[in-house]
Design an enzyme around this catalytic site. Structure first.
Site: not given
Ligand code: FAD
Length: 464
Positions: A275, A278, A306, A342, A360, A383
């Site tokens: 993690e 990440w 969108w 998360n 987004w 995102w």
């Protein structure tokens, strides 16, 4: 007497702070400065929750430095004018800082370095906030990685991250320059004061960051692998805001976790380490794609149709009143505490993008303002991951179903009830519209229809 200015930024700590350690080693008079820079070109102003955190983090750092006999000098303005002025004022001959990786920040730092060179001041920077410098880990062909797994494998094949540094035992504080008063920066909300939930949840500062790490490694790391997905359980470290402001370094977390590594938790520690990986990956993406928060990583998404982002549905999402309990619980958790679990971030993000077809970037900006851990790289990259427009992204056809997700990860509805108490009497807590549920809104969209609409829109994109 030679003088050194240490310019602190996203590294509000005394321990494992290479710039500060170097200043201590030099034996010079040291000035430690934090600059609130909302003026330099391209610098993104902090959101509300981050401003709250910054205030308390600086207050804590100021107290810690005072114990070492050094005053924390606060200044505000564009770095290009304030830092040279401070150097001239203090007659320092050395400027030290820990590196930042956003383009605007790098440009600012490069400009200051040039100025220092022209004025006979030694400027030196250090690696402090990432385990691996973004440019150091590239694929065989010298390109940045686009996929997490090979990126992290390549990181793990490199030399192990260096050991963390102790905090300086002493610093030689010269005459302190004039400083702003922290209160005058007005980082805290007043009218209205919406920060009660933040105060109840967090204690910013280096001491509290280490306390949190110790608690996590002592009592919660066992089972991290599975518990990290359960929003009702405190199954993760909650170190993200401390890391964001550099109250603790990834090197300190990495090595503390390694030391805790025994057979029973070795897999949990490995997953926890990845993690952190990440986080490194997100920064690598941002380093090579400086516009990650505003520009689709995959340009084909530029053609995506969108929906308008100003409607009642968006408002319902922002306020946690979509009629879908897991989405609403997550949005209310963030509103109240400045943090969201998360898994629920993925669900709320997917709902906004895929069920409501909202761009987004609208969600990224909302999170930016509300999260205490709002981070230029991690927020944008995640995102884009949820949208499918990012690197190593979730495939476009993956639409998180908030009902299935809450049944699976919060089966008893404990998390839902904590943040959506009006569901206490609901007959069906995961699908309240299927029974009696007073005071809770009806769903703003139908899950099946909106999912199909999203798939059609994404399919159309693939056809373009
Ligand atoms: P732990 O599970 O204890 O993990 C330890 C550390 O690893 C975290 O503190 C964090 O630094 C890092 N980490 C964990 N997961 C991720 C991830 N997916 N991406 C990057 N780093 C990760 N994280 C932020 O720090 N800032 C953000 O602004 C942010 N925005 C997000 C937006 C969305 C839409 C999503 C889906 C995720 C976002 N994340 C963000 C990632 C993740 O949700 C948080 O890092 C995590 O929930 C923090 O909780 P923790 O410290 O208890 O994590």
């Amino acid at each position: 007497m030679a003088g050194t200015v240490v310019w602190l930024r996203d590294d509000l700590r005394l321990s494992d702070n290479p710039a500060l350690s170097e200043a201590a080693r030099s034996g010079d008079d040291v000035v430690v400065c934090y600059l609130l820079d909302e003026e330099s070109p391209g610098i993104r102003p902090l959101g509300g929750a981050s401003r709250w955190w910054l205030h308390h983090s600086l207050a804590s750092l100021g107290r810690d430095l005072a114990e070492l006999g050094v005053h924390l000098t606060l200044r505000r303005g564009a770095a290009a004018s304030v830092i040279p002025a401070l150097l001239e004022e203090t007659r320092a001959d050395t400027l030290l800082w820990n590196r930042r990786y956003g383009l605007a920040e790098r440009n600012v730092d490069a400009g200051i370095k040039v100025w220092c060179g022209e004025h006979g001041i030694r400027a030196n920077s250090f690696q402090a906030n990432l385990l691996f410098e973004p440019w150091a880990v590239t694929s065989g062909s010298g390109e940045p990685y686009r996929v997490f797994t090979p990126f992290w494998r390549a990181c793990m094949d490199r030399q192990s991250p260096r050991a963390p540094l102790e905090a300086p035992s002493s610093l030689r504080g010269g005459p302190p320059p004039v400083s702003d008063e922290l209160e005058y920066w007005a980082l805290l909300p007043t009218t209205p004061d919406w920060a009660q939930g933040l105060r109840n949840t967090w204690t910013p500062g280096e001491g509290s960051a280490h306390q949190r790490l110790d608690d996590f490694l002592d009592s919660r790391v066992e089972g991290y692998r599975t518990n990290r997905d359960l929003p009702a359980t405190e199954g993760t470290s909650r170190l993200s805001p401390h890391l964001r402001f550099g109250e603790i370094s990834p090197f300190q977390i990495w090595h503390a976790a390694r030391e805790r590594r025994d057979a029973a938790v070795s897999e949990d520690i490995r997953v926890f380490g990845s993690e952190l990986g990440w986080r490194e990956f997100c920064w690598q993406l941002l380093y090579f794609n400086p516009e990650l928060a505003t520009k689709n990583y995959r340009p084909e998404f530029d053609a995506f149709a969108w929906e308008s982002s100003t409607g009642a549905e968006l408002h319902a999402w922002q306020k946690g009143r979509t009629g879908y309990p897991l989405v609403d619980a997550g949005m209310r958790q963030m509103e109240e505490t400045g943090w969201m679990h998360n898994r629920v971030r993925m669900v709320t993000g997917s709902f906004l993008i895929k069920n409501l077809l909202v761009d987004w970037r609208v969600g990224e900006r909302w999170f930016w303002d509300r999260l205490v851990d709002a981070d230029t790289a991690s927020n944008a990259a995640n995102w884009q991951w949820v949208a499918g427009s990012g690197a190593d992204a979730s495939p476009y056809f993956r639409v998180f179903n908030p009902v299935t997700q809450s049944r699976k990860f919060d089966p008893e509805g404990k998390y839902l009830l904590r943040y959506v108490p009006e569901l206490a009497d609901a007959e069906n807590i995961h699908e309240p519209w299927k029974g009696r549920s007073e005071g809770y809104p009806a769903p703003v969209v139908d899950l099946k229809e909106s999912r199909e609409r999203a798939l059609a829109a994404f399919q159309a994109l693939r056809g373009t």
